[in-house]
Design an enzyme around this catalytic site. Sequence first.
Site, PDB file in Angstrom:
ATOM      1  N   SER A 149       0.867  -1.175   0.000  1.00  0.00           N
ATOM      2  CA  SER A 149       0.000   0.000   0.000  1.00  0.00           C
ATOM      3  C   SER A 149       0.907   1.228   0.000  1.00  0.00           C
ATOM      4  CB  SER A 149      -0.863  -0.018   1.266  1.00  0.00           C
ATOM      5  OG  SER A 149      -1.434   1.259   1.516  1.00  0.00           O
ATOM      6  N   TYR A 162      -2.371  -0.735  10.629  1.00  0.00           N
ATOM      7  CA  TYR A 162      -2.425  -1.079   9.196  1.00  0.00           C
ATOM      8  C   TYR A 162      -1.111  -0.692   8.526  1.00  0.00           C
ATOM      9  CZ  TYR A 162      -4.070  -1.084   4.302  1.00  0.00           C
ATOM     10  OH  TYR A 162      -4.212  -1.311   2.949  1.00  0.00           O
TER      11      TYR A 162
HETATM   12  P1  NDP Z   1     -11.806  -6.038   0.155  1.00  0.00           P
HETATM   13  O1  NDP Z   1     -12.265  -5.857   1.567  1.00  0.00           O
HETATM   14  O2  NDP Z   1     -12.637  -5.495  -0.938  1.00  0.00           O
HETATM   15  O3  NDP Z   1     -11.560  -7.604  -0.118  1.00  0.00           O
HETATM   16  C1  NDP Z   1     -10.780  -8.356   0.794  1.00  0.00           C
HETATM   17  C2  NDP Z   1     -10.692  -9.799   0.316  1.00  0.00           C
HETATM   18  O4  NDP Z   1      -9.848 -10.522   1.234  1.00  0.00           O
HETATM   19  C3  NDP Z   1     -12.013 -10.520   0.258  1.00  0.00           C
HETATM   20  O5  NDP Z   1     -12.024 -11.424  -0.817  1.00  0.00           O
HETATM   21  C4  NDP Z   1     -12.035 -11.281   1.594  1.00  0.00           C
HETATM   22  O6  NDP Z   1     -12.872 -12.427   1.474  1.00  0.00           O
HETATM   23  C5  NDP Z   1     -10.558 -11.655   1.743  1.00  0.00           C
HETATM   24  N1  NDP Z   1     -10.151 -11.899   3.115  1.00  0.00           N
HETATM   25  C6  NDP Z   1     -10.119 -11.012   4.141  1.00  0.00           C
HETATM   26  N2  NDP Z   1      -9.698 -11.615   5.261  1.00  0.00           N
HETATM   27  C7  NDP Z   1      -9.449 -12.921   4.936  1.00  0.00           C
HETATM   28  C8  NDP Z   1      -9.003 -14.051   5.672  1.00  0.00           C
HETATM   29  N3  NDP Z   1      -8.712 -13.976   6.970  1.00  0.00           N
HETATM   30  N4  NDP Z   1      -8.867 -15.228   5.013  1.00  0.00           N
HETATM   31  C9  NDP Z   1      -9.164 -15.318   3.705  1.00  0.00           C
HETATM   32  N5  NDP Z   1      -9.597 -14.288   2.956  1.00  0.00           N
HETATM   33  C10 NDP Z   1      -9.737 -13.100   3.577  1.00  0.00           C
HETATM   34  O7  NDP Z   1     -10.317  -5.414   0.100  1.00  0.00           O
HETATM   35  P2  NDP Z   1      -9.554  -4.623  -1.089  1.00  0.00           P
HETATM   36  O8  NDP Z   1      -9.801  -5.273  -2.389  1.00  0.00           O
HETATM   37  O9  NDP Z   1      -9.816  -3.169  -0.985  1.00  0.00           O
HETATM   38  O10 NDP Z   1      -8.035  -4.812  -0.653  1.00  0.00           O
HETATM   39  C11 NDP Z   1      -7.264  -5.890  -1.133  1.00  0.00           C
HETATM   40  C12 NDP Z   1      -5.814  -5.672  -0.734  1.00  0.00           C
HETATM   41  O11 NDP Z   1      -5.352  -4.434  -1.291  1.00  0.00           O
HETATM   42  C13 NDP Z   1      -5.581  -5.570   0.759  1.00  0.00           C
HETATM   43  O12 NDP Z   1      -4.373  -6.190   1.084  1.00  0.00           O
HETATM   44  C14 NDP Z   1      -5.499  -4.086   1.011  1.00  0.00           C
HETATM   45  O13 NDP Z   1      -4.771  -3.764   2.167  1.00  0.00           O
HETATM   46  C15 NDP Z   1      -4.800  -3.639  -0.249  1.00  0.00           C
HETATM   47  N6  NDP Z   1      -4.978  -2.229  -0.581  1.00  0.00           N
HETATM   48  C16 NDP Z   1      -6.218  -1.720  -0.840  1.00  0.00           C
HETATM   49  C17 NDP Z   1      -6.352  -0.397  -1.197  1.00  0.00           C
HETATM   50  C18 NDP Z   1      -7.671   0.203  -1.526  1.00  0.00           C
HETATM   51  O14 NDP Z   1      -7.700   1.410  -1.835  1.00  0.00           O
HETATM   52  N7  NDP Z   1      -8.764  -0.549  -1.491  1.00  0.00           N
HETATM   53  C19 NDP Z   1      -5.183   0.492  -1.292  1.00  0.00           C
HETATM   54  C20 NDP Z   1      -3.942  -0.154  -0.989  1.00  0.00           C
HETATM   55  C21 NDP Z   1      -3.852  -1.471  -0.666  1.00  0.00           C
HETATM   56  P3  NDP Z   1     -13.800 -12.960   2.713  1.00  0.00           P
HETATM   57  O15 NDP Z   1     -14.516 -11.782   3.278  1.00  0.00           O
HETATM   58  O16 NDP Z   1     -14.660 -14.009   2.124  1.00  0.00           O
HETATM   59  O17 NDP Z   1     -12.836 -13.550   3.674  1.00  0.00           O
END
Ligand code: NDP
Length: 258
Positions: A149, A162
């Site tokens: 990030s 975070y």
């Molecule tokens: P979302 O919340 O939209 O999606 C998160 C995903 O991770 C879901 O598929 C969720 O599925 C899965 N997940 C979460 N916890 C677990 C777990 N314990 N085990 C298995 N699966 C898990 O997140 P984003 O798409 O926004 O973010 C994705 C990545 O990008 C993250 O690492 C985030 O930190 C990073 N990021 C995002 C930014 C943004 O602007 N959105 C900016 C910079 C980085 P389920 O709920 O079924 O477990």
Amino acid sequence: MPSDTSVFDLTDRTALVTGSTRGIGRRLAEGLSRAGATVVVHGRDRTAASMVAGEIAAATGNPVHGDAFDVTDEAAVDAGLTRIEALLGTPDILVNNAGMQIRHPLTEFPVSDWNTLVATNLTSAFLLSKRVAAGMIARGSGRIVNIGSVQSQLARPNITPYSATKGGIVMLTKGLCAELAPYGVTANAIAPGYFATELTQALVDDAEFSGWVSGRTPAARWGDVADLVGPLVFLASDASSFVNGQILYVDGGMTAVV
Ligand code: NDP
């Protein structure tokens, strides 16, 4: 090695994208599938993973599978990778994308939330990378791409844990490079700026914050998840064979300016 765009082709490669049932991960999984890879869509919800896998396969015409396990649970990670390896072998490409955000002022931040963030955003990438490393080493090839990030480099109030996890992703990536490069495995990270997803919906809806993002970003906009696909295909393909231990900021220039 060919010098044309065939170096980006992922046909005959297999890929696991953690946390790909929605948001950034879903778009990354689709991008790898469009580039030719056989992809595993993953989350904790098996029904969602199967449904999204079907939707991506229908859109791209390439095989897509779904699997579900908790990335914070070492036994569940091992069982999940054992299932995937029985089906496809050790993935050629691992994208450690699953992550979460919890916001509180530092003085009110429960240690339980700190532990959840560390487990979900950092320990998960360690567990998955450790689990696939043996198969990648044996094969003499592999691509690990961690999702960092801009908070890998820049701090903000209320998200100190975070930021600590995303800073940790930088050194995990470099450590994986140090240990795995001799075996033909690359480990790099993509560090997205501010992207509109479910994780950031509250911020997108906040006019003041959205204005700050646009003003602070030289590109003057939020990121579109499609902006991440090219960088991922590059880091997942033969095009990046000698790129290792690097952090690629995909942020519209945010970390380049003050
Ligand atoms: P979302 O919340 O939209 O999606 C998160 C995903 O991770 C879901 O598929 C969720 O599925 C899965 N997940 C979460 N916890 C677990 C777990 N314990 N085990 C298995 N699966 C898990 O997140 P984003 O798409 O926004 O973010 C994705 C990545 O990008 C993250 O690492 C985030 O930190 C990073 N990021 C995002 C930014 C943004 O602007 N959105 C900016 C910079 C980085 P389920 O709920 O079924 O477990």
